[in-house]
Design a protein around this motif. Structure first.
Motif, mmCIF file in Angstrom:
data_model
loop_
_atom_site.group_PDB
_atom_site.id
_atom_site.type_symbol
_atom_site.label_atom_id
_atom_site.label_comp_id
_atom_site.label_asym_id
_atom_site.label_seq_id
_atom_site.Cartn_x
_atom_site.Cartn_y
_atom_site.Cartn_z
ATOM 1 N N SER A 1 71.002 -55.821 20.605
ATOM 2 C CA SER A 1 72.236 -55.049 20.688
ATOM 3 C C SER A 1 73.314 -55.740 19.879
ATOM 4 O O SER A 1 73.372 -56.960 19.831
ATOM 5 N N GLU A 2 74.116 -54.946 19.225
ATOM 6 C CA GLU A 2 75.223 -55.451 18.415
ATOM 7 C C GLU A 2 76.502 -54.717 18.806
ATOM 8 O O GLU A 2 76.458 -53.596 19.336
ATOM 9 N N ILE A 3 77.636 -55.329 18.523
ATOM 10 C CA ILE A 3 78.936 -54.752 18.855
ATOM 11 C C ILE A 3 79.516 -54.095 17.613
ATOM 12 O O ILE A 3 79.467 -54.647 16.511
ATOM 13 N N TYR A 4 80.061 -52.898 17.813
ATOM 14 C CA TYR A 4 80.675 -52.104 16.751
ATOM 15 C C TYR A 4 82.096 -51.745 17.150
ATOM 16 O O TYR A 4 82.442 -51.765 18.329
ATOM 17 N N LYS A 5 82.887 -51.376 16.139
ATOM 18 C CA LYS A 5 84.242 -50.883 16.364
ATOM 19 C C LYS A 5 84.372 -49.526 15.691
ATOM 20 O O LYS A 5 83.986 -49.364 14.532
ATOM 21 N N MET A 6 84.897 -48.550 16.412
ATOM 22 C CA MET A 6 85.147 -47.241 15.830
ATOM 23 C C MET A 6 86.648 -47.059 15.691
ATOM 24 O O MET A 6 87.388 -47.179 16.672
ATOM 25 N N ASP A 7 87.109 -46.809 14.473
ATOM 26 C CA ASP A 7 88.509 -46.521 14.212
ATOM 27 C C ASP A 7 88.697 -45.020 14.328
ATOM 28 O O ASP A 7 88.129 -44.253 13.542
ATOM 29 N N VAL A 8 89.452 -44.596 15.309
ATOM 30 C CA VAL A 8 89.611 -43.172 15.605
ATOM 31 C C VAL A 8 90.347 -42.456 14.484
ATOM 32 O O VAL A 8 89.948 -41.362 14.067
ATOM 33 N N GLU A 9 91.417 -43.061 13.960
ATOM 34 C CA GLU A 9 92.195 -42.411 12.904
ATOM 35 C C GLU A 9 91.418 -42.299 11.600
ATOM 36 O O GLU A 9 91.442 -41.266 10.941
ATOM 37 N N GLU A 10 90.727 -43.360 11.208
ATOM 38 C CA GLU A 10 89.968 -43.354 9.957
ATOM 39 C C GLU A 10 88.604 -42.698 10.097
ATOM 40 O O GLU A 10 87.926 -42.458 9.109
ATOM 41 N N ARG A 11 88.177 -42.458 11.337
ATOM 42 C CA ARG A 11 86.869 -41.867 11.620
ATOM 43 C C ARG A 11 85.754 -42.714 10.991
ATOM 44 O O ARG A 11 84.848 -42.197 10.335
ATOM 45 N N SER A 12 85.841 -44.035 11.213
ATOM 46 C CA SER A 12 84.843 -44.941 10.656
ATOM 47 C C SER A 12 84.315 -45.867 11.741
ATOM 48 O O SER A 12 84.997 -46.131 12.725
ATOM 49 N N ILE A 13 83.106 -46.345 11.529
ATOM 50 C CA ILE A 13 82.472 -47.289 12.437
ATOM 51 C C ILE A 13 82.111 -48.538 11.644
ATOM 52 O O ILE A 13 81.534 -48.447 10.565
ATOM 53 N N THR A 14 82.460 -49.712 12.194
ATOM 54 C CA THR A 14 82.192 -50.983 11.539
ATOM 55 C C THR A 14 81.402 -51.878 12.484
ATOM 56 O O THR A 14 81.779 -52.048 13.645
ATOM 57 N N GLN A 15 80.304 -52.434 11.997
ATOM 58 C CA GLN A 15 79.531 -53.383 12.782
ATOM 59 C C GLN A 15 80.265 -54.712 12.796
ATOM 60 O O GLN A 15 80.676 -55.214 11.757
ATOM 61 N N LEU A 16 80.444 -55.308 14.001
ATOM 62 C CA LEU A 16 81.189 -56.558 14.133
ATOM 63 C C LEU A 16 80.305 -57.779 14.336
ATOM 64 O O LEU A 16 80.680 -58.883 13.957
ATOM 65 N N THR A 17 79.151 -57.631 14.986
ATOM 66 C CA THR A 17 78.250 -58.765 15.200
ATOM 67 C C THR A 17 76.955 -58.535 14.435
ATOM 68 O O THR A 17 76.492 -57.408 14.302
ATOM 69 N N PHE A 18 76.378 -59.636 13.948
ATOM 70 C CA PHE A 18 75.161 -59.584 13.131
ATOM 71 C C PHE A 18 74.198 -60.689 13.516
ATOM 72 O O PHE A 18 73.474 -61.220 12.686
ATOM 73 N N ASP A 19 74.181 -61.078 14.767
ATOM 74 C CA ASP A 19 73.410 -62.253 15.155
ATOM 75 C C ASP A 19 72.009 -61.946 15.655
ATOM 76 O O ASP A 19 71.292 -62.854 16.040
ATOM 77 N N GLU A 20 71.608 -60.685 15.658
ATOM 78 C CA GLU A 20 70.272 -60.272 16.099
ATOM 79 C C GLU A 20 69.905 -60.882 17.445
ATOM 80 O O GLU A 20 68.800 -61.357 17.665
ATOM 81 N N SER A 21 70.882 -60.898 18.312
ATOM 82 C CA SER A 21 70.652 -61.313 19.694
ATOM 83 C C SER A 21 71.254 -60.231 20.585
ATOM 84 O O SER A 21 71.677 -59.194 20.108
ATOM 85 N N PHE A 22 71.299 -60.480 21.810
ATOM 86 C CA PHE A 22 71.751 -59.491 22.769
ATOM 87 C C PHE A 22 73.254 -59.645 22.970
ATOM 88 O O PHE A 22 73.698 -60.337 23.879
#
Length: 133
Positions: A44-65
């Motif tokens: 599982s990885e953590i993402y951020k969704m920007d509501v105004e820009e309608r974009s999703i960005t992945q924040l973690t890349f550690d291939e762990s939980f």
């Protein structure tokens, strides 16, 4: 390296996951967890969704939980738990996913900020009892 994810490919999955595991919002951004079971283990990885820009960005890349993101009261940092060092521990990161800081050496999960943004509470499991720190 942070990357933007094509919103059209994730929008349905993202909303399903947010309904299942919950999400936390800060002004115009929502932090959420995406589970991936493509390999033999669930990641599982953590993402951020920007509501105004309608974009999703992945924040973690550690291939762990990594899971249970929670915004700081001022919206500048996210606290979360991750198994990146073999056991679930508490970390913080900037809203961009950078400047990751490990807060605990003992196992912990379900972190939350205090209203003033200083101490972080979390659950620590010590068999046979469970205690809130």
């Amino acid at each position: 390296m942070r990357k933007n994810v094509d919103l059209s490919k994730m929008i349905t999955l993202s909303f399903i996951i947010m309904m299942i595991v919950g999400c936390k919002a800060s002004s115009n951004s929502i932090a959420f967890v995406r589970y991936d079971s493509a390999g033999p283990l669930i990641n599982s990885e953590i993402y951020k969704m920007d509501v105004e820009e309608r974009s999703i960005t992945q924040l973690t890349f550690d291939e762990s939980f990594s899971r249970n993101p929670s915004w700081s009261p001022d919206g500048t940092r996210i606290v979360f738990d991750s198994r990146r060092e073999g056991k679930s521990q508490i970390y913080t990161m900037d809203r961009s996913g950078s400047n990751v800081i490990k807060l605990t050496d003992e196992s912990g999960f379900d972190p939350a900020w205090s209203p003033d943004g200083q101490p972080v509470s979390y659950t620590h499991l010590t068999l046979p009892t469970k205690r809130i720190v």
